[in-house]
Design a protein around this motif. Structure first.
Motif, PDB file in Angstrom:
ATOM      1  N   TYR A   9       0.924  -1.247  -0.090  1.00 47.05           N
ATOM      2  CA  TYR A   9      -0.036   0.135  -0.054  1.00 47.05           C
ATOM      3  C   TYR A   9       0.999   1.257  -0.152  1.00 47.05           C
ATOM      4  O   TYR A   9       1.771   1.372   0.883  1.00 47.05           O
ATOM      5  CB  TYR A   9      -0.852  -0.008   1.062  1.00 47.05           C
ATOM      6  N   THR A  37     -10.605   4.796  -4.143  1.00 50.22           N
ATOM      7  CA  THR A  37      -9.090   5.496  -3.856  1.00 50.22           C
ATOM      8  C   THR A  37      -8.333   4.787  -2.788  1.00 50.22           C
ATOM      9  O   THR A  37      -7.345   5.325  -2.314  1.00 50.22           O
ATOM     10  CB  THR A  37      -9.169   6.901  -3.592  1.00 50.22           C
ATOM     11  N   GLY A  38      -8.794   3.703  -2.290  1.00 51.49           N
ATOM     12  CA  GLY A  38      -8.279   2.767  -1.330  1.00 51.49           C
ATOM     13  C   GLY A  38      -8.456   3.267   0.160  1.00 51.49           C
ATOM     14  O   GLY A  38      -7.797   2.932   1.099  1.00 51.49           O
ATOM     15  N   GLU A  41      -9.263  -0.259   1.955  1.00 52.34           N
ATOM     16  CA  GLU A  41      -7.924  -0.955   2.229  1.00 52.34           C
ATOM     17  C   GLU A  41      -6.952  -0.290   3.169  1.00 52.34           C
ATOM     18  O   GLU A  41      -6.286  -0.936   3.506  1.00 52.34           O
ATOM     19  CB  GLU A  41      -7.309  -0.958   0.695  1.00 52.34           C
ATOM     20  N   ILE A 188       1.890   3.023  -7.218  1.00 55.35           N
ATOM     21  CA  ILE A 188       0.763   2.138  -6.756  1.00 55.35           C
ATOM     22  C   ILE A 188       0.639   0.799  -7.961  1.00 55.35           C
ATOM     23  O   ILE A 188       0.670  -0.236  -7.383  1.00 55.35           O
ATOM     24  CB  ILE A 188      -0.676   2.738  -6.718  1.00 55.35           C
ATOM     25  N   THR A 223      -8.789   4.566  -9.154  1.00 58.44           N
ATOM     26  CA  THR A 223      -7.472   3.827  -9.001  1.00 58.44           C
ATOM     27  C   THR A 223      -7.578   2.229  -8.968  1.00 58.44           C
ATOM     28  O   THR A 223      -6.981   1.614  -9.922  1.00 58.44           O
ATOM     29  CB  THR A 223      -7.050   3.959  -7.355  1.00 58.44           C
ATOM     30  N   SER A 224      -8.768   1.751  -8.503  1.00 58.19           N
ATOM     31  CA  SER A 224      -9.168   0.242  -8.580  1.00 58.19           C
ATOM     32  C   SER A 224      -9.381  -0.173 -10.103  1.00 58.19           C
ATOM     33  O   SER A 224      -9.194  -1.270 -10.557  1.00 58.19           O
ATOM     34  CB  SER A 224     -10.285  -0.224  -7.819  1.00 58.19           C
TER      35      SER A 224
END
Length: 277
Positions: A9, A37-38, A41, A188, A223-224
């Motif tokens: 990460y 955007t995480g 996570e 990333i 992002t994902s």
């Protein structure tokens, strides 16, 4: 107890500062940002980095704050009393512990994730004010008070679907995860696909950011979604040349990974039509 990111990460400096500030202040960390955007996570990686157990409370539109504390199953107790079951003598047999109770009674500090709090009713955050502030709550059916043995690290995520009450915001340390710039995004991607060729990555990211910046786009890819797209590009063994678009077709290759509604697909089709004219 410091968070500096993990191998899996990429955490920017301002994000690590926010996490560590919330841990030091023992305040809930409220994380906002675009979907994908995480945010969720982050909680998992904080737990992993600090060596703590993660307890997840995933919020839905029907979720009530009380469910996070406990639920009393009066119907089952009534049924058992009619059947003459001895269990009815102890009301505790009909108390179902919620995620906050589980976090409070843990023998060691844990990370408690309250995920997508903005999905719930507007009263939901207000109903948790005292419990998150005092780290304790009262169980009316048994008369006991449940207090946190170790104050958990609380991470709360929001997609900004609803405004959160000021009284709730005052009790949180706030951080907004900005969408990664190209350099951060490159880091990333390298975490997930370390062997990706540099030229393909550069071409793909350039195209991705061009798509995100397109005026009139209803939903910008996240992002994902770019990670899913790159996974497809690698699986299909596409080259930078394969990704080239022309005036006749402005849609990216495998665009279903990036564009998630017909309006955005039609937008690029209209742009192609106008450029041909």
């Amino acid at each position: 107890m410091k968070f500096t990111g993990t191998q899996d990460y990429v955490a920017t400096e301002d994000l690590t500062v926010a996490v560590n500030a919330a841990v030091l202040l023992e305040r809930p960390l409220l994380i906002k940002g675009e979907p994908g955007t995480g945010k969720t996570e982050l909680a998992k990686q904080v737990a992993s980095a600090l060596g703590l157990e993660l307890i997840e409370w995933n919020i839905k539109s029907t979720t009530k704050a009380q469910q996070g504390l406990y639920e009393y199953d009066a119907v089952s107790r009534l049924r058992d009393s009619q059947l003459g079951d001895e269990r009815v003598r102890d009301v505790g047999n009909y108390i179902r512990k919620g995620k906050l109770w589980t976090a409070f009674e843990a023998d060691k500090k844990v990370v408690l994730l309250i995920d997508e709090i903005d999905k719930a009713d507007i009263e939901f955050p207000n109903d948790l004010l005292q419990e998150l502030d005092k780290m304790a709550f009262h169980v009316y059916e048994t008369g006991e008070t449940v207090a946190a043995k170790n104050r958990p690290v609380v991470i709360i995520t929001s997609n900004n679907e609803k405004e959160l009450p000021d009284a709730f915001l005052r009790r949180c340390f706030f951080h907004y995860i900005s969408f990664p710039d190209q350099d951060t995004m490159r880091q990333i991607v390298k975490v997930h696909y370390p062997d990706i060729k540099e030229q393909l990555l550069t071409t793909a990211l350039t195209q991705f950011y061009e798509i995100r910046e397109q005026q009139g786009l209803k939903k910008k890819p996240s992002t994902s979604e770019v990670l899913d797209w790159l996974k497809l590009l690698l699986a299909e063994d596409l080259t930078p040349e394969d990704l080239k678009r022309d005036a006749g077709n402005l849609l990216p290759k495998l665009h279903g990974a990036l564009l998630k509604n017909e309006q955005d697909v039609q937008l690029f089709e209209r742009l192609a039509f106008m450029s041909r004219r």
